[in-house]
Write a protein that holds these residues in place. Structure first.
Motif, PDB file in Angstrom:
ATOM      1  N   GLY A  28       0.888  -1.343  -0.223  1.00  0.00           N
ATOM      2  CA  GLY A  28       0.034  -0.130   0.122  1.00  0.00           C
ATOM      3  C   GLY A  28       0.869   1.261   0.135  1.00  0.00           C
ATOM      4  N   GLY A  29       2.170   1.062   0.343  1.00  0.00           N
ATOM      5  CA  GLY A  29       3.298   2.205   0.187  1.00  0.00           C
ATOM      6  C   GLY A  29       3.231   2.728  -1.565  1.00  0.00           C
ATOM      7  N   ILE A  30       3.816   3.984  -1.481  1.00  0.00           N
ATOM      8  CA  ILE A  30       3.744   4.284  -3.040  1.00  0.00           C
ATOM      9  C   ILE A  30       4.393   3.529  -4.078  1.00  0.00           C
ATOM     10  N   ASP A  31       5.350   2.880  -3.591  1.00  0.00           N
ATOM     11  CA  ASP A  31       6.354   2.068  -4.510  1.00  0.00           C
ATOM     12  C   ASP A  31       5.516   0.910  -4.974  1.00  0.00           C
ATOM     13  N   SER A  32       5.105   0.165  -4.076  1.00  0.00           N
ATOM     14  CA  SER A  32       4.147  -1.077  -4.406  1.00  0.00           C
ATOM     15  C   SER A  32       3.110  -0.732  -5.291  1.00  0.00           C
ATOM     16  N   LEU A  48      -2.096  -9.710  -9.775  1.00  0.00           N
ATOM     17  CA  LEU A  48      -2.893  -9.906  -8.317  1.00  0.00           C
ATOM     18  C   LEU A  48      -2.061  -9.219  -7.348  1.00  0.00           C
ATOM     19  N   ALA A  49      -2.464  -8.412  -6.529  1.00  0.00           N
ATOM     20  CA  ALA A  49      -1.952  -7.721  -5.587  1.00  0.00           C
ATOM     21  C   ALA A  49      -2.310  -8.405  -4.153  1.00  0.00           C
ATOM     22  N   VAL A  50      -1.328  -8.745  -3.627  1.00  0.00           N
ATOM     23  CA  VAL A  50      -1.232  -9.553  -2.295  1.00  0.00           C
ATOM     24  C   VAL A  50      -0.696  -8.637  -0.988  1.00  0.00           C
ATOM     25  N   THR A  51      -1.580  -8.468  -0.043  1.00  0.00           N
ATOM     26  CA  THR A  51      -1.062  -7.577   1.189  1.00  0.00           C
ATOM     27  C   THR A  51      -0.835  -8.632   2.504  1.00  0.00           C
ATOM     28  N   ALA A  52       0.451  -8.490   2.922  1.00  0.00           N
ATOM     29  CA  ALA A  52       0.643  -9.279   4.078  1.00  0.00           C
ATOM     30  C   ALA A  52       0.113  -8.673   5.307  1.00  0.00           C
ATOM     31  N   ASP A  61      -2.989   1.644   7.583  1.00  0.00           N
ATOM     32  CA  ASP A  61      -2.281   1.521   6.200  1.00  0.00           C
ATOM     33  C   ASP A  61      -2.925   0.137   5.495  1.00  0.00           C
ATOM     34  N   LEU A  62      -3.522  -0.930   6.249  1.00  0.00           N
ATOM     35  CA  LEU A  62      -4.426  -1.739   5.323  1.00  0.00           C
ATOM     36  C   LEU A  62      -5.527  -1.195   4.874  1.00  0.00           C
ATOM     37  N   GLU A  63      -6.044  -0.320   5.491  1.00  0.00           N
ATOM     38  CA  GLU A  63      -7.580   0.202   4.931  1.00  0.00           C
ATOM     39  C   GLU A  63      -6.941   1.169   3.662  1.00  0.00           C
ATOM     40  N   GLU A  64      -5.727   1.989   3.686  1.00  0.00           N
ATOM     41  CA  GLU A  64      -5.374   2.716   2.591  1.00  0.00           C
ATOM     42  C   GLU A  64      -5.084   1.703   1.594  1.00  0.00           C
ATOM     43  N   ALA A  65      -4.533   0.580   1.539  1.00  0.00           N
ATOM     44  CA  ALA A  65      -4.087  -0.285   0.697  1.00  0.00           C
ATOM     45  C   ALA A  65      -5.353  -0.851  -0.053  1.00  0.00           C
ATOM     46  N   CYS A  66      -6.516  -1.120   0.988  1.00  0.00           N
ATOM     47  CA  CYS A  66      -7.546  -1.752  -0.102  1.00  0.00           C
ATOM     48  C   CYS A  66      -8.287  -0.646  -0.622  1.00  0.00           C
ATOM     49  N   ILE A  67      -8.362   0.614  -0.245  1.00  0.00           N
ATOM     50  CA  ILE A  67      -8.994   1.571  -0.970  1.00  0.00           C
ATOM     51  C   ILE A  67      -8.169   1.665  -2.302  1.00  0.00           C
ATOM     52  N   GLY A  73      -8.440  -0.696  -9.472  1.00  0.00           N
ATOM     53  CA  GLY A  73      -9.079  -1.850 -10.336  1.00  0.00           C
ATOM     54  C   GLY A  73      -8.557  -3.236 -10.176  1.00  0.00           C
ATOM     55  N   ILE A  74      -7.372  -3.416  -9.580  1.00  0.00           N
ATOM     56  CA  ILE A  74      -6.618  -4.649  -9.569  1.00  0.00           C
ATOM     57  C   ILE A  74      -7.014  -5.562  -8.439  1.00  0.00           C
ATOM     58  N   ALA A  75      -7.092  -6.976  -8.764  1.00  0.00           N
ATOM     59  CA  ALA A  75      -7.575  -7.782  -7.858  1.00  0.00           C
ATOM     60  C   ALA A  75      -6.460  -7.934  -6.487  1.00  0.00           C
ATOM     61  N   HIS A  76      -7.239  -8.156  -5.154  1.00  0.00           N
ATOM     62  CA  HIS A  76      -6.605  -7.658  -4.104  1.00  0.00           C
ATOM     63  C   HIS A  76      -6.665  -8.621  -3.062  1.00  0.00           C
ATOM     64  N   GLU A  77      -6.044  -9.358  -2.559  1.00  0.00           N
ATOM     65  CA  GLU A  77      -6.066 -10.497  -1.598  1.00  0.00           C
ATOM     66  C   GLU A  77      -5.127 -10.032  -0.294  1.00  0.00           C
ATOM     67  N   LEU A  78      -5.619 -10.849   0.870  1.00  0.00           N
ATOM     68  CA  LEU A  78      -4.804 -10.375   2.016  1.00  0.00           C
ATOM     69  C   LEU A  78      -4.464 -11.713   2.504  1.00  0.00           C
TER      70      LEU A  78
END
Length: 280
Positions: A28-32, A48-52, A61-67, A73-78
């Protein structure tokens, strides 16, 4: 020059086109986020974007990553990671990040293979390669790729490209994991991470953007940009601030008069033996 970063953007797009399918280690940081954006623009549903999710990641930060992933529009999983259960990580050695990234990529690589993604990519940029980043080695050992670094995209160019692509996070301050708030050698626990996270979230609600709450024993040492210190001291209700942070579990609350400096806790390291100072 504008043309330089636009040329690199085209190279980044070409790199993802060659990959055909990729799983992005997305914090969810600017780079990723930039990596996820370009990957999705090129690959669509083949990215596919995956957040640990772990105690070292702020809920905000997790909430921002989801937003942000939804905006892209990318598929996102945790996925859950458990680096804190590893004594090599929790004891907070100088190479703590190695064990963090080992846990991350030991989780992501099997997932990628199971889903048919030949590549796991991260948001490491060209400037990161000049820092002391033991986590980069852990990722390389597990076959991860770093498109930004491969093309030579710097931190500044990441922001330039992100702004060009209208990413809302283009000027988002860097936000390393919460474990970076502790001096090396001090044990990291879930309770300590929680109180640091609550303290930083509280300060951000007061309108402060760039900051760190460094935790040393029972002391919270607040770092703010040097140019903001005078205004904060003169205008903020300091007794209320102290009371609030004490309610989170700190005993002492201090303000670092030197001001915010990335990597400050690393000044105690012997640079001759560990390499360049990391940015945390």
């Amino acid at each position: 020059m504008q043309q330089d970063y636009l040329d690199k953007l085209e190279q980044l797009r070409s790199l993802f086109a060659e990959m055909e399918r990729s799983l992005i280690a997305y914090s969810g940081g600017i780079d990723s986020t930039l990596v996820a954006k370009v990957a999705f623009d090129v690959l669509g549903d083949r990215a596919l974007a995956v957040t640990a999710v772990s105690p070292s990641l702020l809920p905000e930060d997790l909430e921002e990553a989801c937003i942000q992933s939804a905006e892209i529009g990318i598929a996102h999983e945790l996925v859950n990671t458990h680096e804190l259960e590893n004594p090599n990580y929790a004891s907070n050695p100088v190479n703590r990040c190695y064990f963090c990234k080992s846990e991350l990529h030991d989780t992501l690589k099997p997932l990628a293979l199971e889903r048919g993604y030949p590549y796991v990519v991260d948001g490491v940029n060209a400037d990161d390669l000049r820092d002391y980043r033991p986590g980069i080695q852990a990722a390389k050992e597990r076959g991860a790729r770093s498109p930004l670094a491969e093309i030579g995209i710097t931190k500044l160019e990441v922001r330039q490209i992100a702004k060009h692509l209208d990413l809302s996070c283009w000027d988002k301050p860097a936000q390393p994991c919460l474990s970076s708030r502790f001096p090396y050698g001090e044990e990291i626990t879930m309770a300590k991470l929680h109180r640091v996270g609550r303290a930083e979230a509280y300060l951000r609600k007061l309108g402060l953007k760039t900051l760190r709450v460094r935790s040393e024993g029972d002391t919270a040492r607040i770092e703010l940009p040097a140019e903001q210190i005078k205004e904060v001291v003169l205008t903020m209700d300091l007794p209320m601030l102290v009371e609030k942070l004490q309610s989170f579990g700190f005993v002492y609350v201090t303000l670092d008069l030197e001001g915010f400096r990335s990597g400050k806790l690393n000044q105690v390291l012997q640079l001759a033996t560990v390499g360049d100072r990391p940015s945390v």
